[in-house]
Design a protein around this motif. Structure first.
Motif, PDB file in Angstrom:
ATOM      1  N   GLN A 117       0.783  -1.241   0.000  1.00 26.52           N
ATOM      2  CA  GLN A 117       0.000   0.000   0.000  1.00 26.52           C
ATOM      3  C   GLN A 117       0.812   1.287   0.000  1.00 26.52           C
ATOM      4  OE1 GLN A 117      -3.419   0.156   2.599  1.00 26.52           O
ATOM      5  NE2 GLN A 117      -3.433  -2.063   2.874  1.00 26.52           N
ATOM      6  N   TYR A 124       3.145  -2.358  -4.812  1.00 23.65           N
ATOM      7  CA  TYR A 124       2.289  -1.157  -4.778  1.00 23.65           C
ATOM      8  C   TYR A 124       1.611  -0.894  -6.117  1.00 23.65           C
ATOM      9  CZ  TYR A 124       0.913   3.741  -4.403  1.00 23.65           C
ATOM     10  OH  TYR A 124       0.199   4.914  -4.418  1.00 23.65           O
ATOM     11  N   GLY A 128      -1.849  -0.849  -4.718  1.00 23.99           N
ATOM     12  CA  GLY A 128      -1.886   0.402  -3.977  1.00 23.99           C
ATOM     13  C   GLY A 128      -3.236   1.085  -3.932  1.00 23.99           C
TER      14      GLY A 128
END
Length: 210
Positions: A117, A124, A128
């Motif tokens: 995150q 990510y 994300g």
């Protein structure tokens, strides 16, 4: 170190209800240099089921649970539209608790969350922006095949981070460098799970509204 790793299900049988379970590959020469490789996960080799148990142990705050394929057995029913009465169900079986403090396990969990995150995390790009709050870890190990260097890519994860309900593990052997196919497979798995969960919830929500 192997004894400690085994508390997470790595290098030992997971107890899954399926015959002939493998326990991975154990390196035969534990000299100092190999021990350093082992410390970062690149000496012994683990099965996908072991990795799944490992990440679920992290998600469960250090409780290692026996995985199983069989959920329940039901008696025959003459109607095709209705399940038979329940004959037997498989309950959750906790095998052990990892010897670490809750502050330590929370630190590991936060690291897993950042991988998925936070900008700069190795997963990510795929995770994300997900609303289901995922966490996990990517893995890359170089492997030589016929004089060519390939990568064994792995991905483990769970979600939601704050109230885990699903965990997974992926191993993609002998890939080219930089493909991130492990992350793409994991993204599709998690997306499909939470989309299906939402679809199953919609009819009940509609009935309550009406």
């Amino acid at each position: 170190m192997r004894n400690y790793f085994s508390q997470f299900g790595l290098g030992v049988q997971t107890g899954v209800d399926y015959p002939y379970e493998g326990t991975g590959y154990k390196g035969p020469n534990p000299v100092a240099g190999n021990l350093l490789d082992f410390a970062i996960g690149q000496y012994d080799t683990y099965t996908t089921m072991q990795l799944a148990q490992y990440v679920s142990t992290i998600a469960n705050d250090g409780l290692r649970v026996r995985p199983h394929f069989l959920k329940e057995i039901r008696l025959p029913n003459p109607s095709e539209k209705q399940l038979g009465s329940l004959f037997k169900s498989v309950n959750t079986d906790v095998l052990n608790r990892v010897e670490m403090s809750q502050s330590q396990i929370k630190r590991v969990q936060e690291g897993f969350r950042r991988v998925y995150q936070e900008p700069g995390g190795t997963a990510y790009r795929e995770f994300g922006d997900k609303s289901y709050n995922p966490a996990g870890k990517t893995g890359t190990a170089e492997n030589e095949i016929n004089g060519n260097y390939t990568e064994n890519l792995t991905l483990i994860g769970y979600a939601p981070f704050d109230h885990p309900e699903v965990a997974f593990a992926i191993v993609v052997p002998h890939t080219g460098k930089g493909e991130h196919v492990n992350n793409k497979i994991g993204e599709r798995i998690m997306d499909a799970y939470f989309e299906l969960k939402e679809e199953c919830r919609e009819p009940k929500d509609k009935e309550q509204t009406e």
